[in-house]
Enzyme design. Structure first.
Site, PDB file in Angstrom:
ATOM      1  N   HIS A  14       0.878  -1.194   0.000  1.00 35.76           N
ATOM      2  CA  HIS A  14       0.000   0.000   0.000  1.00 35.76           C
ATOM      3  C   HIS A  14       0.904   1.229   0.000  1.00 35.76           C
ATOM      4  O   HIS A  14       1.506   1.556   1.016  1.00 35.76           O
ATOM      5  CB  HIS A  14      -0.906   0.007   1.237  1.00 35.76           C
ATOM      6  CG  HIS A  14      -1.829   1.182   1.300  1.00 35.76           C
ATOM      7  ND1 HIS A  14      -3.185   1.065   1.511  1.00 35.76           N
ATOM      8  CD2 HIS A  14      -1.617   2.517   1.175  1.00 35.76           C
ATOM      9  CE1 HIS A  14      -3.746   2.260   1.521  1.00 35.76           C
ATOM     10  NE2 HIS A  14      -2.807   3.171   1.323  1.00 35.76           N
ATOM     11  N   HIS A  16       1.542   5.373  -1.666  1.00 34.46           N
ATOM     12  CA  HIS A  16       1.161   6.555  -2.448  1.00 34.46           C
ATOM     13  C   HIS A  16       2.413   7.153  -3.082  1.00 34.46           C
ATOM     14  O   HIS A  16       3.318   7.577  -2.371  1.00 34.46           O
ATOM     15  CB  HIS A  16       0.500   7.603  -1.548  1.00 34.46           C
ATOM     16  CG  HIS A  16      -0.756   7.107  -0.909  1.00 34.46           C
ATOM     17  ND1 HIS A  16      -1.997   7.243  -1.501  1.00 34.46           N
ATOM     18  CD2 HIS A  16      -0.965   6.433   0.248  1.00 34.46           C
ATOM     19  CE1 HIS A  16      -2.913   6.689  -0.710  1.00 34.46           C
ATOM     20  NE2 HIS A  16      -2.315   6.188   0.342  1.00 34.46           N
ATOM     21  N   ASN A  42      -5.329   7.177  -5.848  1.00 38.14           N
ATOM     22  CA  ASN A  42      -6.069   8.399  -5.458  1.00 38.14           C
ATOM     23  C   ASN A  42      -5.369   9.672  -5.911  1.00 38.14           C
ATOM     24  O   ASN A  42      -5.083  10.562  -5.130  1.00 38.14           O
ATOM     25  CB  ASN A  42      -6.340   8.416  -3.947  1.00 38.14           C
ATOM     26  CG  ASN A  42      -5.084   8.486  -3.091  1.00 38.14           C
ATOM     27  OD1 ASN A  42      -4.021   8.023  -3.497  1.00 38.14           O
ATOM     28  ND2 ASN A  42      -5.205   9.064  -1.908  1.00 38.14           N
ATOM     29  N   LYS A 100      -9.284  -0.608  -5.681  1.00 39.26           N
ATOM     30  CA  LYS A 100      -9.298   0.077  -4.394  1.00 39.26           C
ATOM     31  C   LYS A 100     -10.671   0.667  -4.105  1.00 39.26           C
ATOM     32  O   LYS A 100     -11.220   1.414  -4.929  1.00 39.26           O
ATOM     33  CB  LYS A 100      -8.255   1.191  -4.425  1.00 39.26           C
ATOM     34  CG  LYS A 100      -8.247   2.072  -3.200  1.00 39.26           C
ATOM     35  CD  LYS A 100      -7.663   1.351  -2.001  1.00 39.26           C
ATOM     36  CE  LYS A 100      -7.899   2.144  -0.733  1.00 39.26           C
ATOM     37  NZ  LYS A 100      -6.715   2.402   0.030  1.00 39.26           N
ATOM     38  N   HIS A 137     -10.327   0.701   2.002  1.00 35.37           N
ATOM     39  CA  HIS A 137     -10.101   1.706   3.050  1.00 35.37           C
ATOM     40  C   HIS A 137     -11.277   1.569   4.009  1.00 35.37           C
ATOM     41  O   HIS A 137     -12.378   2.018   3.707  1.00 35.37           O
ATOM     42  CB  HIS A 137     -10.015   3.120   2.471  1.00 35.37           C
ATOM     43  CG  HIS A 137      -9.732   4.152   3.530  1.00 35.37           C
ATOM     44  ND1 HIS A 137      -8.548   4.841   3.586  1.00 35.37           N
ATOM     45  CD2 HIS A 137     -10.463   4.577   4.577  1.00 35.37           C
ATOM     46  CE1 HIS A 137      -8.561   5.646   4.645  1.00 35.37           C
ATOM     47  NE2 HIS A 137      -9.722   5.521   5.253  1.00 35.37           N
ATOM     48  N   HIS A 175      -4.351  -0.948   5.989  1.00 38.63           N
ATOM     49  CA  HIS A 175      -3.891  -0.151   7.137  1.00 38.63           C
ATOM     50  C   HIS A 175      -4.811  -0.288   8.343  1.00 38.63           C
ATOM     51  O   HIS A 175      -5.396   0.684   8.813  1.00 38.63           O
ATOM     52  CB  HIS A 175      -3.683   1.322   6.771  1.00 38.63           C
ATOM     53  CG  HIS A 175      -4.709   1.961   5.885  1.00 38.63           C
ATOM     54  ND1 HIS A 175      -6.053   1.880   6.140  1.00 38.63           N
ATOM     55  CD2 HIS A 175      -4.603   2.698   4.764  1.00 38.63           C
ATOM     56  CE1 HIS A 175      -6.705   2.541   5.207  1.00 38.63           C
ATOM     57  NE2 HIS A 175      -5.853   3.045   4.359  1.00 38.63           N
ATOM     58  N   ASP A 248       1.516   2.540   3.553  1.00 41.59           N
ATOM     59  CA  ASP A 248       0.673   3.727   3.400  1.00 41.59           C
ATOM     60  C   ASP A 248       1.525   4.992   3.451  1.00 41.59           C
ATOM     61  O   ASP A 248       1.051   6.042   3.920  1.00 41.59           O
ATOM     62  CB  ASP A 248      -0.445   3.755   4.448  1.00 41.59           C
ATOM     63  CG  ASP A 248      -1.540   4.745   4.110  1.00 41.59           C
ATOM     64  OD1 ASP A 248      -1.588   5.205   2.950  1.00 41.59           O
ATOM     65  OD2 ASP A 248      -2.340   5.064   5.003  1.00 41.59           O
TER      66      ASP A 248
END
Ligand code: NCD
Ligand code: ZN
Length: 347
Positions: A14, A16, A42, A100, A137, A175, A248
Site C-alpha cells: 500500500h 502513495h 487516489n 481500491k 479503506h 492499514h 501507506d
C-alpha cells in the site's frame, strides 16, 4: 557488535507515489529497498480506467532512476461508474493487481469513492469471479460516528455485509488500526488479508495530541489507543500469513501538513525497513520480519517472492535518517519514530 539480518527483498502492499514532482522525489525512497509496491490510485483525477492505470504506470517507470529496479503493481479506483469489463480486461492483461475501494469522503482525494454499494455490485461480483482482490479503506464516513470508531463500525456495517453478499471476493483490509480489525481477520479464515503500516506499530493517538499537535503523525485511519497499537504489533510480528506490510507512505508537502487544515498522511518510505527491524527486535520477533515484509504479501496475491535480498545491519551508533526529503515543490518530512534506531539497510 554489529548484527546483520538478510531477508528477501521486501514489497510494499500500500503506497502513495503521487505524480509529477512529488513522484520524482519519493519514488527512489521506495525503490531503494522495495522490489514492488501496490500503487494507490487516489490521484486527482483518480485512476479509474485501465487506460489511466497504464498511463500512470508509464509515468512511474519514466521517473525511476536508471540504476534502480522496481515494479509498480497498479490498482484501479472503484467508482459507482466503474465498468466491470474494463476492470476485468486490465486484470487479464496483468496491468492491475487489485481494485481500491474508498468510501466517498473517507480520506485524501476520495470524493469519487463509493456512496451506495448497490452501484458497485456488478464490479464486485466480477472481481470475485476472476479472483481480483479488493483493497478496502475501512472507515465509515457518517458524521455521527466518532473518528476513532470509524474502522470498527465499518467492519460491522459495510465490510461484513459486502463479504457475505460476494462469496469468493478476496479482500485486503488496508492499514488496520484496531484490535477489532485484527480480530476480524483472525476470525475469518477465507479470502481475507490485512496490511499494517509502520507508523501504526509505533505511535498511538497520544503521539498526535499530547504536548502540542503533531501534524506529521496525523494520518487516516488515525492512530488509536495504545491497546490497539499493541494488538497490531502482536499481529504484525506473529508471522501469521494474513498480515503483511503496507506502509501507506503518503507524502504531502510540509506546508500542506503544517496548516490550519493539515493533510492526512505519514511519509515513511525512507526509513520503514530500519524502523521495522527495530520494532520486530523489540518484540523478540526478528525472525518474522521477512514473513511480514517479504513473504506474506506475495503469498496473498499469488506472486513469487522477490529474487533479491536486502541486508539490515544493527550498528553501535544511532542511525541518522534525513529529517526531510526535497521535492521540486518543497520539502516532505520523513516520519520520526521519536526514539533512537540503530538499524540501517546496507546499500
Ligand atoms: C492517504 C493520502 O494522503 O493519500 N492519507 C493517509 O492519511 N493515509 C490516503 C489514505 O490512504 O487514506
Ligand atoms: Zn493510503
Amino acid at each position: 557488535m554489529t548484527q546483520n539480518l538478510t531477508i528477501a527483498r521486501p514489497d510494499d502492499w500500500h503506497l502513495h507515489l503521487r505524480d509529477g514532482a512529488m513522484l520524482e522525489a519519493v519514488l527512489p525512497e521506495t525503490a531503494r529497498h522495495f522490489g514492488r509496491a501496490i500503487i494507490m490510485p487516489n490521484l486527482v483525477p483518480p485512476v479509474v480506467t485501465g487506460a489511466q492505470a497504464a498511463a500512470y504506470k508509464d509515468r512511474i517507470m519514466a521517473a525511476l532512476p536508471e540504476d534502480m529496479q522496481f515494479e509498480p503493481l497498479m490498482t484501479l479506483y472503484l467508482t459507482e461508474d466503474s465498468d466491470p469489463e474494463d476492470i476485468a480486461a486490465a486484470h487479464a492483461s496483468g496491468l492491475i493487481k487489485s481494485v481500491k475501494l474508498y468510501p466517498a469522503g473517507a480520506t485524501t482525494n476520495s470524493a469519487s469513492g463509493v456512496s451506495d454499494f448497490k452501484n458497485v455490485r456488478a464490479a464486485l461480483d466480477k472481481m470475485a469471479e476472476i479472483g481480483l482482490p479488493l483493497c478496502v479503506h475501512g472507515e465509515v464516513t457518517d458524521h455521527d460516528i466518532d473518528i476513532f470508531d470509524r474502522e470498527a463500525v465499518f467492519i460491522d456495517r459495510v465490510l461484513d455485509p459486502i463479504r457475505k453478499a460476494t462469496p469468493g471476493l478476496r479482500v485486503v483490509m488496508e492499514h488496520i488500526t484496531t484490535k477489532d480489525g485484527v480480530a476480524y481477520v483472525r476470525d475469518n479464515a477465507r479470502d481475507l488479508g490485512a496490511t499494517i503500516t509502520t507508523h501504526h506499530l509505533i505511535i498511538n493517538r497520544n503521539h498526535i495530541l499530547v504536548g502540542g499537535i503533531k501534524p506529521h503523525y496525523y494520518c487516516l485511519p488515525v492512530a488509536k489507543r495504545e491497546e490497539h497499537r499493541l494488538a497490531l504489533r502482536e499481529a504484525a510480528t506473529s508471522g501469521d500469513a494474513r498480515f503483511f506490510l503496507g506502509t501507506d507512505s503518503a507524502p504531502h508537502l510540509d506546508g500542506d501538513k503544517e496548516s490550519a487544515c493539515g493533510c492526512a498522511g505519514c511519509f515513511t518510505a525512507t526509513n520503514t525497513m530500519a524502523l521495522l527491524a527495530h520494532v520486530f527486535e523489540e518484540d523478540g520477533k526478528l525472525e518474522n520480519l521477512e514473513a511480514f515484509a517479504s513473504r506474506n504479501g506475495p503469498g496473498f496475491y499469488g506472486l513469487p517472492v522477490n529474487d533479491g535480498t536486502i541486508t539490515l545491519t544493527k550498528n553501535e551508533q544511532a542511525t541518522v535518517f534525513p529529517d526531510k526529503i526535497e521535492s521540486a515543490n518543497g520539502p516532505v518530512t520523513v516520519f520520526d519514530p521519536g526514539y533512537d534506531v540503530f538499524w540501517t539497510v546496507a546499500d
